[in-house]
Motif scaffolding. Structure first.
Motif, PDB file in Angstrom:
ATOM      1  N   THR A 196       0.854  -1.185   0.000  1.00 49.30           N
ATOM      2  CA  THR A 196       0.000   0.000   0.000  1.00 49.30           C
ATOM      3  C   THR A 196       0.890   1.235   0.000  1.00 49.30           C
ATOM      4  OG1 THR A 196      -1.811  -1.093   1.174  1.00 49.30           O
ATOM      5  CG2 THR A 196      -1.732   1.310   1.290  1.00 49.30           C
ATOM      6  N   THR A 197       0.710   2.106  -0.987  1.00 48.89           N
ATOM      7  CA  THR A 197       1.588   3.271  -1.120  1.00 48.89           C
ATOM      8  C   THR A 197       0.858   4.604  -0.940  1.00 48.89           C
ATOM      9  OG1 THR A 197       1.258   3.220  -3.523  1.00 48.89           O
ATOM     10  CG2 THR A 197       3.192   2.062  -2.641  1.00 48.89           C
ATOM     11  N   LYS A 198      -0.482   4.565  -0.882  1.00 50.38           N
ATOM     12  CA  LYS A 198      -1.215   5.828  -0.737  1.00 50.38           C
ATOM     13  C   LYS A 198      -2.565   5.576  -0.086  1.00 50.38           C
ATOM     14  CE  LYS A 198      -2.703   9.841  -3.523  1.00 50.38           C
ATOM     15  NZ  LYS A 198      -2.780  10.376  -4.911  1.00 50.38           N
ATOM     16  N   LEU A 199      -2.970   6.506   0.765  1.00 45.72           N
ATOM     17  CA  LEU A 199      -4.268   6.407   1.438  1.00 45.72           C
ATOM     18  C   LEU A 199      -4.910   7.794   1.445  1.00 45.72           C
ATOM     19  CD1 LEU A 199      -6.068   4.389   3.133  1.00 45.72           C
ATOM     20  CD2 LEU A 199      -5.124   5.551   5.139  1.00 45.72           C
ATOM     21  N   VAL A 200      -6.121   7.883   0.893  1.00 44.61           N
ATOM     22  CA  VAL A 200      -6.857   9.144   0.879  1.00 44.61           C
ATOM     23  C   VAL A 200      -8.137   8.964   1.684  1.00 44.61           C
ATOM     24  CG1 VAL A 200      -7.942  10.919  -0.523  1.00 44.61           C
ATOM     25  CG2 VAL A 200      -5.954   9.686  -1.416  1.00 44.61           C
ATOM     26  N   ASP A 211       6.854   8.335   9.948  1.00 45.67           N
ATOM     27  CA  ASP A 211       8.088   8.133   9.198  1.00 45.67           C
ATOM     28  C   ASP A 211       7.794   7.340   7.935  1.00 45.67           C
ATOM     29  OD1 ASP A 211       9.547   9.463  11.113  1.00 45.67           O
ATOM     30  OD2 ASP A 211      10.156   7.638  12.188  1.00 45.67           O
ATOM     31  N   GLY A 212       8.346   7.781   6.814  1.00 46.58           N
ATOM     32  CA  GLY A 212       8.150   7.075   5.560  1.00 46.58           C
ATOM     33  C   GLY A 212       6.880   7.471   4.826  1.00 46.58           C
ATOM     34  N   TRP A 213       6.185   8.496   5.344  1.00 46.39           N
ATOM     35  CA  TRP A 213       4.938   8.939   4.717  1.00 46.39           C
ATOM     36  C   TRP A 213       4.870  10.459   4.681  1.00 46.39           C
ATOM     37  CZ3 TRP A 213       1.323   5.491   2.742  1.00 46.39           C
ATOM     38  CH2 TRP A 213       1.531   4.140   3.076  1.00 46.39           C
ATOM     39  N   LYS A 214       4.334  10.993   3.568  1.00 45.78           N
ATOM     40  CA  LYS A 214       4.069  12.423   3.438  1.00 45.78           C
ATOM     41  C   LYS A 214       2.573  12.620   3.602  1.00 45.78           C
ATOM     42  CE  LYS A 214       4.161  16.217   0.063  1.00 45.78           C
ATOM     43  NZ  LYS A 214       4.505  16.582  -1.345  1.00 45.78           N
ATOM     44  N   VAL A 215       2.177  13.594   4.428  1.00 43.62           N
ATOM     45  CA  VAL A 215       0.752  13.812   4.678  1.00 43.62           C
ATOM     46  C   VAL A 215       0.340  15.190   4.165  1.00 43.62           C
ATOM     47  CG1 VAL A 215       1.170  14.667   7.019  1.00 43.62           C
ATOM     48  CG2 VAL A 215      -1.092  13.767   6.400  1.00 43.62           C
ATOM     49  N   THR A 272      -4.463  12.984   2.920  1.00 46.88           N
ATOM     50  CA  THR A 272      -3.776  12.014   2.063  1.00 46.88           C
ATOM     51  C   THR A 272      -2.406  11.677   2.628  1.00 46.88           C
ATOM     52  OG1 THR A 272      -4.897  12.895   0.103  1.00 46.88           O
ATOM     53  CG2 THR A 272      -2.929  11.540  -0.269  1.00 46.88           C
ATOM     54  N   TRP A 273      -2.171  10.379   2.820  1.00 45.27           N
ATOM     55  CA  TRP A 273      -0.846   9.896   3.187  1.00 45.27           C
ATOM     56  C   TRP A 273      -0.229   9.213   1.955  1.00 45.27           C
ATOM     57  CZ3 TRP A 273      -4.772   9.542   6.877  1.00 45.27           C
ATOM     58  CH2 TRP A 273      -4.499  10.086   8.142  1.00 45.27           C
ATOM     59  N   THR A 274       0.962   9.626   1.568  1.00 46.32           N
ATOM     60  CA  THR A 274       1.658   9.031   0.427  1.00 46.32           C
ATOM     61  C   THR A 274       3.002   8.502   0.891  1.00 46.32           C
ATOM     62  OG1 THR A 274       0.607  10.633  -1.068  1.00 46.32           O
ATOM     63  CG2 THR A 274       2.503   9.411  -1.921  1.00 46.32           C
ATOM     64  N   ALA A 275       3.288   7.261   0.574  1.00 47.75           N
ATOM     65  CA  ALA A 275       4.537   6.637   1.020  1.00 47.75           C
ATOM     66  C   ALA A 275       5.728   7.246   0.309  1.00 47.75           C
ATOM     67  CB  ALA A 275       4.482   5.138   0.767  1.00 47.75           C
ATOM     68  N   GLU A 304      -1.492   1.626  10.772  1.00 49.72           N
ATOM     69  CA  GLU A 304      -2.556   2.490  11.277  1.00 49.72           C
ATOM     70  C   GLU A 304      -2.205   3.953  11.041  1.00 49.72           C
ATOM     71  OE1 GLU A 304      -4.460  -0.285  14.822  1.00 49.72           O
ATOM     72  OE2 GLU A 304      -3.005   1.290  15.349  1.00 49.72           O
ATOM     73  N   PHE A 305      -3.225   4.741  10.682  1.00 50.64           N
ATOM     74  CA  PHE A 305      -3.065   6.157  10.389  1.00 50.64           C
ATOM     75  C   PHE A 305      -4.084   6.917  11.241  1.00 50.64           C
ATOM     76  CE2 PHE A 305      -1.728   3.613   6.892  1.00 50.64           C
ATOM     77  CZ  PHE A 305      -0.647   4.276   6.300  1.00 50.64           C
ATOM     78  N   ALA A 306      -3.628   7.926  11.964  1.00 50.77           N
ATOM     79  CA  ALA A 306      -4.498   8.579  12.943  1.00 50.77           C
ATOM     80  C   ALA A 306      -4.772  10.040  12.616  1.00 50.77           C
ATOM     81  CB  ALA A 306      -3.890   8.469  14.337  1.00 50.77           C
TER      82      ALA A 306
END
Length: 232
Positions: free
Chosen positions: A59-63, A81-85, A111-114, A126-128
């Motif tokens: 998984t490389t992106k979560l919107v 760490d390892g993700w741009k938000v 949006t979190w992008t790896a 997990e993303f909070a």
């Protein structure tokens, strides 16, 4: 002959149990949301659990889309760490009063992008978010979510359950709310209850398969002519 039949029956029973266990577990593998402290009128931490349902891709992106009909005046995103938000703000279709504030604009997607490998195959992360205020007089909040894999596949978790018994294939994460006096333990439409039920079902099916296998093996051992008084 009887021994071969019994052993074959035991193998089939055990294999069938394993298949059913796998089916029960895979049914609960979807993006879900929960909160340890959400209550109407207050602030809350929202936790999105994201499993990677792939044997080869990550998984490389979560919107995550936030409700526009019940916008949050405050949205804070977890820094990982390892993700741009990135938080995206939009003008609302019409002003919405939230507590003492009237909102004309609100954050509508996070949006979190790896920047690295992302969430590996068959793992989860997990993303909070920290949000507020939680609206009053609302039974649940839906968070349609888009999950992107490293091989280009995009899965949209956006289907809204029409009833408590409705089980969409790709349900939108849904946060169920309780009265303000009771802290909520909310999940994706049927997350905690169904996953607990799935675990119990999986254990029951596995135990049943093993029991059938043991019974079949026991019958094989006690086949006619196997006792100590057997004629020689």
């Amino acid at each position: 002959m009887f021994t071969r039949v019994a052993l074959r029956a035991a193998a089939i029973a055990a294999a069938s149990a394993l298949v059913l266990v796998g089916a029960a577990n895979s049914a609960s593998a979807h993006v879900g949301v929960s909160s340890p402290d959400a209550k109407p009128g207050g602030y809350a931490k929202l936790v999105f659990r994201v499993p990677t349902e792939s044997d080869t891709a990550s998984t490389t992106k979560l919107v995550v889309s936030l409700p526009k009909d019940h916008p949050f005046a405050s949205v804070g995103a977890q820094v990982k760490d390892g993700w741009k938000v990135v938080k995206t703000t939009e003008t609302l279709p019409s002003p919405v009063k939230v507590g003492d504030v009237t909102l004309t604009k609100a954050i509508t997607t996070v949006t979190w992008t790896a920047t690295g490998a992302g969430v590996p195959a068959n793992d989860f992360d997990e993303f909070a978010l920290s949000v507020g205020r939680i609206p009053e007089g609302v039974d649940a909040l839906n968070f349609p979510t888009e999950q992107t894999y490293s091989d280009g596949e995009v899965v949209k978790w956006a289907e809204i359950a029409k009833s408590d018994t409705d089980k969409p294939e790709h349900p939108a994460p849904s946060l169920k709310l309780t009265a303000a006096i009771t802290p909520v333990a909310a999940t994706t439409d049927d997350d905690d209850d169904d996953e607990s039920g799935s675990d119990v079902l999986a254990r029951s099916l596995g135990g049943a398969g093993l029991l059938l296998g043991l019974i079949a093996l026991g019958l094989a051992v006690r086949r006619p002519g196997a006792s100590s008084g057997e004629a020689k």
